[in-house]
Design a protein around this motif. Structure first.
Motif, short mmCIF file in Angstrom:
data_model
loop_
_atom_site.label_atom_id
_atom_site.label_comp_id
_atom_site.label_asym_id
_atom_site.label_seq_id
_atom_site.Cartn_x
_atom_site.Cartn_y
_atom_site.Cartn_z
N VAL A 18 7.67 -13.79 -2.50
CA VAL A 18 7.02 -12.49 -2.31
C VAL A 18 5.56 -12.52 -2.81
O VAL A 18 4.64 -12.11 -2.10
CB VAL A 18 7.81 -11.37 -3.04
CG1 VAL A 18 7.08 -10.02 -2.92
CG2 VAL A 18 9.22 -11.26 -2.48
N ALA A 58 0.82 -1.23 0.00
CA ALA A 58 0.00 0.00 0.00
C ALA A 58 0.84 1.26 0.00
O ALA A 58 0.33 2.35 0.26
CB ALA A 58 -0.94 -0.01 1.20
N LEU A 82 -4.52 -4.43 -17.65
CA LEU A 82 -3.46 -3.42 -17.48
C LEU A 82 -3.99 -2.18 -16.76
O LEU A 82 -4.96 -1.56 -17.20
CB LEU A 82 -2.88 -3.04 -18.85
CG LEU A 82 -1.69 -2.10 -18.83
CD1 LEU A 82 -0.51 -2.70 -18.07
CD2 LEU A 82 -1.27 -1.75 -20.27
N SER A 105 4.64 1.68 -11.84
CA SER A 105 5.55 0.55 -12.10
C SER A 105 5.12 -0.24 -13.33
O SER A 105 5.96 -0.66 -14.13
CB SER A 105 5.65 -0.36 -10.87
OG SER A 105 4.39 -0.86 -10.55
N ILE A 152 -1.97 0.43 -6.80
CA ILE A 152 -3.37 0.09 -6.49
C ILE A 152 -3.58 -0.03 -4.99
O ILE A 152 -4.62 0.39 -4.46
CB ILE A 152 -3.74 -1.24 -7.21
CG1 ILE A 152 -3.65 -1.06 -8.73
CG2 ILE A 152 -5.15 -1.69 -6.82
CD1 ILE A 152 -3.65 -2.37 -9.52
P1 NDP Z 1 3.10 -1.62 -7.65
O1 NDP Z 1 4.40 -2.11 -8.18
O2 NDP Z 1 2.67 -0.24 -7.99
O3 NDP Z 1 3.12 -1.73 -6.05
C1 NDP Z 1 3.62 -2.88 -5.45
C2 NDP Z 1 3.53 -2.71 -3.94
O4 NDP Z 1 4.14 -3.86 -3.33
C3 NDP Z 1 4.26 -1.48 -3.44
O5 NDP Z 1 3.58 -0.91 -2.36
C4 NDP Z 1 5.60 -2.05 -2.98
O6 NDP Z 1 6.12 -1.19 -1.97
C5 NDP Z 1 5.18 -3.41 -2.43
N1 NDP Z 1 6.27 -4.37 -2.42
C6 NDP Z 1 7.18 -4.61 -3.41
N2 NDP Z 1 8.06 -5.54 -3.02
C7 NDP Z 1 7.72 -5.89 -1.75
C8 NDP Z 1 8.27 -6.78 -0.79
N3 NDP Z 1 9.37 -7.51 -1.04
N4 NDP Z 1 7.68 -6.88 0.43
C9 NDP Z 1 6.59 -6.13 0.72
N5 NDP Z 1 6.01 -5.29 -0.15
C10 NDP Z 1 6.58 -5.15 -1.36
O7 NDP Z 1 2.00 -2.70 -8.05
P2 NDP Z 1 0.55 -2.44 -8.70
O8 NDP Z 1 -0.18 -1.49 -7.85
O9 NDP Z 1 0.71 -2.18 -10.15
O10 NDP Z 1 -0.10 -3.90 -8.54
C11 NDP Z 1 -0.86 -4.22 -7.40
C12 NDP Z 1 -1.50 -5.58 -7.61
O11 NDP Z 1 -2.29 -5.55 -8.81
C13 NDP Z 1 -0.50 -6.73 -7.80
O12 NDP Z 1 -0.95 -7.88 -7.15
C14 NDP Z 1 -0.49 -6.94 -9.30
O13 NDP Z 1 -0.14 -8.25 -9.67
C15 NDP Z 1 -1.94 -6.63 -9.64
N6 NDP Z 1 -2.09 -6.26 -11.04
C16 NDP Z 1 -1.59 -5.07 -11.50
C17 NDP Z 1 -1.70 -4.75 -12.84
C18 NDP Z 1 -1.18 -3.47 -13.40
O14 NDP Z 1 -1.22 -3.30 -14.64
N7 NDP Z 1 -0.72 -2.53 -12.59
C19 NDP Z 1 -2.33 -5.67 -13.80
C20 NDP Z 1 -2.83 -6.89 -13.20
C21 NDP Z 1 -2.71 -7.15 -11.87
P3 NDP Z 1 7.64 -1.15 -1.48
O15 NDP Z 1 8.50 -1.00 -2.69
O16 NDP Z 1 7.64 0.03 -0.56
O17 NDP Z 1 7.87 -2.42 -0.73
#
Ligand code: NDP
Length: 270
Positions: free
Chosen positions: A124, A24, A199, A204, A28
């Motif tokens: 992860v 968070a 999408l 990111s 999303i």
């Molecule tokens: P983001 O890359 O924008 O955000 C990912 C989040 O996960 C960040 O808050 C990040 O914060 C955290 N994160 C990353 N690595 C770790 C770790 N090792 N431990 C704990 N937290 C971690 O992702 P989206 O918002 O784009 O995607 C969110 C969800 O939606 C995912 O499940 C994705 O698969 C799904 N989704 C997204 C799509 C898209 O096009 N955006 C399409 C289909 C599905 P920090 O770096 O601070 O740890």
């Protein structure tokens, strides 16, 4: 935000609901935290970057969250998933919504044979989801709570450049599809919602696909609201945007044309 969406979510009593949202600090997950805040929930957010979490938590309070706390955690670390659930339960006195959304970063590129990266990503994106679910289930059974899994079209259909990510999302869908049946057969009052997203315009995702495709990316804030609505109304499946439902439905009808369309929708010169 559409008025009907606000009404539906509000009418299902998110005010005061105890919510844990992972991933968070951005994307999303961040947008979900803001929507839960507007509905007056009590929120715990987690990710790795403490400074971003603090900013998101502050904004949640200004948007109307009854409570907004954060806990930095790395889901690649074996003990962190359960630690986060314990923090949430201790501070909220239980849990109504466990929203599993985080993903580790993975390259958008041809498979390069890096098995270690895939092993790390499985921890992860997949194993930490199991660890958090296991830790949260006893309290969710007490509250009649909900587990929300944020997954992807790429957990149902294969496309190029994302082999490790796709593997983790297929694993998530397979595992939680099974757990859905088991919770129902055990007659627990815990509901499970699996979200299939196309999408979405998070920073990111856009950075990764920019040079490969011209596909329309849909807004993260609306995706977040639809996820919350599906969890609040205890739907088994949620699809956003609309085409993900039809693609899932028809994906195996004409496999030759499906694969042709997939391969032609990406820009790539060997
Ligand atoms: P983001 O890359 O924008 O955000 C990912 C989040 O996960 C960040 O808050 C990040 O914060 C955290 N994160 C990353 N690595 C770790 C770790 N090792 N431990 C704990 N937290 C971690 O992702 P989206 O918002 O784009 O995607 C969110 C969800 O939606 C995912 O499940 C994705 O698969 C799904 N989704 C997204 C799509 C898209 O096009 N955006 C399409 C289909 C599905 P920090 O770096 O601070 O740890």
């Amino acid at each position: 935000m559409k008025k009907s969406d606000i009404y539906t979510a509000r009418s299902n009593s998110l005010r005061g609901a105890r919510v844990l949202v992972t991933g968070a600090s951005m994307g999303i997950g961040e947008q979900m935290a803001y929507h839960y805040a507007r509905f007056g929930a009590r929120i715990i957010i987690t990710a790795r970057k403490e400074s971003l979490l603090q900013q998101v938590a502050d904004r949640c309070l200004s948007l109307g969250a009854q409570e907004a706390l954060y806990i930095p955690a790395d889901m690649a670390q074996h003990s962190d998933p359960a630690k986060v659930v314990r923090f949430a339960v201790d501070n909220l006195g239980g849990l109504d919504y466990l929203v599993l959304n985080h993903i580790g970063s993975s390259p958008f590129a041809m498979w390069d044979g890096d098995v270690e990266h895939t092993r790390w990503l499985l921890q992860v994106n997949f194993l930490s989801y199991l660890q958090m679910t296991t830790a949260a289930l006893p309290v969710l059974k007490q509250s009649g709570g909900t587990i929300v899994i944020v997954s992807s079209m790429l957990g149902k259909m294969c496309t190029p450049f994302v082999a490790p990510y796709t593997a983790t999302k297929f694993a998530v869908n397979g595992f939680f599809g099974t757990i859905y049946h088991e919770l129902a057969m055990q007659r627990t009052n815990v509901s499970l919602t699996i979200c299939t997203l196309g999408l979405i315009n998070t920073e990111s995702a856009m950075e990764k696909v920019r040079n490969y495709t011209n596909m329309t990316a849909y807004p993260a804030s609306e995706a977040a609201l639809q996820i919350i609505k599906a969890g609040t109304t205890r739907q088994r499946d949620m699809f956003y945007p609309w085409y993900t439902f039809y693609t899932t439905l028809f994906r195996d009808w004409f496999p030759y044309y499906r694969d042709l369309i997939i391969q032609r929708s990406f820009l790539y010169e060997p």
